[in-house]
Design a protein around this motif. Sequence first.
Motif, PDB file in Angstrom:
ATOM      1  N   VAL A 183     -31.626-100.853   5.651  1.00  0.00           N
ATOM      2  CA  VAL A 183     -31.690-100.815   4.404  1.00  0.00           C
ATOM      3  C   VAL A 183     -30.780-102.187   4.097  1.00  0.00           C
ATOM      4  CG1 VAL A 183     -31.937-100.561   1.700  1.00  0.00           C
ATOM      5  CG2 VAL A 183     -32.519 -98.552   3.344  1.00  0.00           C
ATOM      6  N   VAL A 184     -31.135-103.526   3.608  1.00  0.00           N
ATOM      7  CA  VAL A 184     -30.477-104.268   3.440  1.00  0.00           C
ATOM      8  C   VAL A 184     -30.539-104.939   1.734  1.00  0.00           C
ATOM      9  CG1 VAL A 184     -30.021-105.145   5.654  1.00  0.00           C
ATOM     10  CG2 VAL A 184     -31.865-106.239   3.798  1.00  0.00           C
ATOM     11  N   VAL A 185     -29.521-105.349   1.123  1.00  0.00           N
ATOM     12  CA  VAL A 185     -29.115-106.018  -0.413  1.00  0.00           C
ATOM     13  C   VAL A 185     -29.616-107.576  -0.354  1.00  0.00           C
ATOM     14  CG1 VAL A 185     -29.289-106.372  -2.805  1.00  0.00           C
ATOM     15  CG2 VAL A 185     -29.390-103.966  -2.263  1.00  0.00           C
ATOM     16  N   ILE A 186     -31.035-108.346  -1.332  1.00  0.00           N
ATOM     17  CA  ILE A 186     -30.178-109.090  -1.033  1.00  0.00           C
ATOM     18  C   ILE A 186     -30.426-109.980  -2.876  1.00  0.00           C
ATOM     19  CG2 ILE A 186     -31.272-111.824  -0.015  1.00  0.00           C
ATOM     20  CD1 ILE A 186     -32.303-110.667   2.470  1.00  0.00           C
ATOM     21  N   GLY A 187     -29.719-111.103  -2.989  1.00  0.00           N
ATOM     22  CA  GLY A 187     -29.746-111.408  -3.883  1.00  0.00           C
ATOM     23  C   GLY A 187     -30.596-112.688  -4.349  1.00  0.00           C
ATOM     24  N   PHE A 188     -31.143-112.685  -4.618  1.00  0.00           N
ATOM     25  CA  PHE A 188     -31.771-114.288  -4.654  1.00  0.00           C
ATOM     26  C   PHE A 188     -31.459-114.608  -5.725  1.00  0.00           C
ATOM     27  CE2 PHE A 188     -34.112-111.941  -1.682  1.00  0.00           C
ATOM     28  CZ  PHE A 188     -34.766-112.504  -0.515  1.00  0.00           C
ATOM     29  N   LEU A 189     -29.794-115.170  -6.362  1.00  0.00           N
ATOM     30  CA  LEU A 189     -29.374-116.046  -7.009  1.00  0.00           C
ATOM     31  C   LEU A 189     -29.324-117.799  -7.295  1.00  0.00           C
ATOM     32  CD1 LEU A 189     -26.660-112.822  -6.748  1.00  0.00           C
ATOM     33  CD2 LEU A 189     -28.668-113.540  -8.549  1.00  0.00           C
ATOM     34  N   GLU A 190     -29.402-117.948  -8.602  1.00  0.00           N
ATOM     35  CA  GLU A 190     -29.161-119.553  -7.984  1.00  0.00           C
ATOM     36  C   GLU A 190     -28.037-120.286  -8.362  1.00  0.00           C
ATOM     37  OE1 GLU A 190     -30.144-121.836 -11.615  1.00  0.00           O
ATOM     38  OE2 GLU A 190     -32.437-121.400 -11.186  1.00  0.00           O
ATOM     39  N   GLY A 191     -26.890-119.007  -7.735  1.00  0.00           N
ATOM     40  CA  GLY A 191     -25.059-119.819  -7.761  1.00  0.00           C
ATOM     41  C   GLY A 191     -24.514-118.280  -8.433  1.00  0.00           C
ATOM     42  N   GLU A 192     -22.890-118.498  -8.412  1.00  0.00           N
ATOM     43  CA  GLU A 192     -22.397-117.766  -8.326  1.00  0.00           C
ATOM     44  C   GLU A 192     -22.133-117.868 -10.007  1.00  0.00           C
ATOM     45  OE1 GLU A 192     -18.083-118.498  -6.729  1.00  0.00           O
ATOM     46  OE2 GLU A 192     -19.332-118.917  -4.900  1.00  0.00           O
ATOM     47  N   ASP A 193     -22.601-118.065 -10.726  1.00  0.00           N
ATOM     48  CA  ASP A 193     -22.845-118.124 -12.676  1.00  0.00           C
ATOM     49  C   ASP A 193     -23.772-117.712 -13.017  1.00  0.00           C
ATOM     50  OD1 ASP A 193     -20.570-119.439 -12.617  1.00  0.00           O
ATOM     51  OD2 ASP A 193     -21.151-121.710 -13.095  1.00  0.00           O
TER      52      ASP A 193
ATOM     53  N   ASP B  16     -33.928-115.325 -10.628  1.00  0.00           N
ATOM     54  CA  ASP B  16     -33.377-114.822 -10.053  1.00  0.00           C
ATOM     55  C   ASP B  16     -34.044-112.879  -9.612  1.00  0.00           C
ATOM     56  OD1 ASP B  16     -31.684-117.382 -10.129  1.00  0.00           O
ATOM     57  OD2 ASP B  16     -29.885-116.309 -11.348  1.00  0.00           O
ATOM     58  N   THR B  17     -33.553-112.596  -8.844  1.00  0.00           N
ATOM     59  CA  THR B  17     -34.472-111.179  -8.388  1.00  0.00           C
ATOM     60  C   THR B  17     -32.751-110.348  -7.434  1.00  0.00           C
ATOM     61  OG1 THR B  17     -36.139-111.710  -9.162  1.00  0.00           O
ATOM     62  CG2 THR B  17     -35.862-109.907  -7.317  1.00  0.00           C
ATOM     63  N   LEU B  18     -32.602-109.299  -7.465  1.00  0.00           N
ATOM     64  CA  LEU B  18     -32.471-108.572  -6.445  1.00  0.00           C
ATOM     65  C   LEU B  18     -33.267-108.165  -6.018  1.00  0.00           C
ATOM     66  CD1 LEU B  18     -29.039-107.909  -5.075  1.00  0.00           C
ATOM     67  CD2 LEU B  18     -29.256-105.841  -7.188  1.00  0.00           C
ATOM     68  N   THR B  19     -33.162-107.894  -4.824  1.00  0.00           N
ATOM     69  CA  THR B  19     -33.991-107.246  -3.960  1.00  0.00           C
ATOM     70  C   THR B  19     -33.681-105.990  -2.974  1.00  0.00           C
ATOM     71  OG1 THR B  19     -35.842-108.992  -4.508  1.00  0.00           O
ATOM     72  CG2 THR B  19     -36.416-107.601  -2.204  1.00  0.00           C
ATOM     73  N   LEU B  20     -34.639-104.955  -2.327  1.00  0.00           N
ATOM     74  CA  LEU B  20     -33.706-103.891  -1.388  1.00  0.00           C
ATOM     75  C   LEU B  20     -34.827-104.485  -0.534  1.00  0.00           C
ATOM     76  CD1 LEU B  20     -32.051-101.078  -1.605  1.00  0.00           C
ATOM     77  CD2 LEU B  20     -34.399-100.801  -1.131  1.00  0.00           C
ATOM     78  N   PHE B  21     -35.103-104.128   0.500  1.00  0.00           N
ATOM     79  CA  PHE B  21     -35.697-104.266   1.925  1.00  0.00           C
ATOM     80  C   PHE B  21     -35.364-103.186   1.981  1.00  0.00           C
ATOM     81  CE2 PHE B  21     -35.376-108.502   1.496  1.00  0.00           C
ATOM     82  CZ  PHE B  21     -36.376-108.978   0.585  1.00  0.00           C
ATOM     83  N   ARG B  22     -35.766-102.431   2.938  1.00  0.00           N
ATOM     84  CA  ARG B  22     -36.330-100.845   3.367  1.00  0.00           C
ATOM     85  C   ARG B  22     -37.340-100.894   4.936  1.00  0.00           C
ATOM     86  NH1 ARG B  22     -37.233 -97.114  -1.790  1.00  0.00           N
ATOM     87  NH2 ARG B  22     -39.431 -96.985  -1.135  1.00  0.00           N
ATOM     88  N   LYS B  23     -36.805-100.696   6.132  1.00  0.00           N
ATOM     89  CA  LYS B  23     -37.182-100.815   7.349  1.00  0.00           C
ATOM     90  C   LYS B  23     -37.884 -99.359   7.038  1.00  0.00           C
ATOM     91  CE  LYS B  23     -35.079-103.099  10.263  1.00  0.00           C
ATOM     92  NZ  LYS B  23     -33.914-103.314  11.563  1.00  0.00           N
ATOM     93  N   ALA B  24     -38.099 -97.995   6.547  1.00  0.00           N
ATOM     94  CA  ALA B  24     -38.611 -96.590   6.735  1.00  0.00           C
ATOM     95  C   ALA B  24     -39.640 -96.814   6.607  1.00  0.00           C
ATOM     96  CB  ALA B  24     -37.299 -95.310   5.633  1.00  0.00           C
ATOM     97  N   ASP B  25     -40.077 -97.714   4.738  1.00  0.00           N
ATOM     98  CA  ASP B  25     -41.650 -97.874   5.228  1.00  0.00           C
ATOM     99  C   ASP B  25     -42.145 -99.234   4.982  1.00  0.00           C
ATOM    100  OD1 ASP B  25     -40.231 -98.471   2.653  1.00  0.00           O
ATOM    101  OD2 ASP B  25     -41.322 -97.027   0.915  1.00  0.00           O
ATOM    102  N   ASN B  26     -41.523 -99.921   5.609  1.00  0.00           N
ATOM    103  CA  ASN B  26     -41.858-101.980   5.045  1.00  0.00           C
ATOM    104  C   ASN B  26     -41.844-101.983   4.197  1.00  0.00           C
ATOM    105  OD1 ASN B  26     -41.868-101.580   7.654  1.00  0.00           O
ATOM    106  ND2 ASN B  26     -44.069-101.394   8.158  1.00  0.00           N
ATOM    107  N   HIS B  27     -40.762-101.898   3.015  1.00  0.00           N
ATOM    108  CA  HIS B  27     -40.984-102.112   1.581  1.00  0.00           C
ATOM    109  C   HIS B  27     -39.879-103.042   0.428  1.00  0.00           C
ATOM    110  CE1 HIS B  27     -41.846-100.418  -3.088  1.00  0.00           C
ATOM    111  NE2 HIS B  27     -40.477-100.862  -2.882  1.00  0.00           N
TER     112      HIS B  27
END
Length: 254
Positions: free
Chosen positions: A41-51, A87-98
Amino acid sequence: MLITLLYALLVSSVIATENDSRPPRLNNTKAAEAFIDSAEVVVIGFLEGEDSHGYKELIVAAKRVDSVPVAICTVKEVWADYGLSSDTLTLFRKADNHQENLVLAEIEKLESDGLVNFITINEVRYITEYNQVTAVGLFNSEVKSHLLLFANRGSEEYTELKERLGALAPEFTGKFLFVLINGALQSNFRSLEYFGLKSQDLPRVGIYDGDSDMKWLLPEGEITTDRVREFCQSFLRGELKEVKQAGAETKTEL
């Protein structure tokens, strides 16, 4: 002079530590793919920047949920590869390819507590321990068939069985979610009763099919990888539909 030098070194050390604790930056799709593949399980913050709205809250949440790796991606060409445009916070998980997306612009009051809840609720792994929090992610998954390991935490076989079935789970990605139910917890007694079990009957293995609301138990005996694999395959072949369900008055097992 010496005191000033030591102070300067201390300050620079603290700054370096703070910088090192920041999530890594993913600058291209290859880096994003490698990061997603690096853990269950990982999380990626797809964000324009620190602001960006949510950046500071994500940094705080990442420190609180240290079991889930977090990274930042500011490159919009990479966003497009994952179907994202804002801007989106996305969680990826392998257990169900979700891929679970949390569009930050849609959240009026964004707090780190909310991001922690988003991560923990959706932290479904190859074998996920059942509780009130993880139940939400498990039942929201598109995978409705669950392979259940009923075992009492603290028993001799608990850890060994958890690891054994966790290693088997990748074979059934997209077909089953593997779920561990601690039979020593009173809050799980209802789940045991649903299968006609009591804490002293454990460990046992069962299957619950959410689409048909049917359930079965693997016959008593040693819980081996081969037996559990065959149990899962029997369900996928449709053979369990002819077997009386677990918890029935006259219990007949496969």
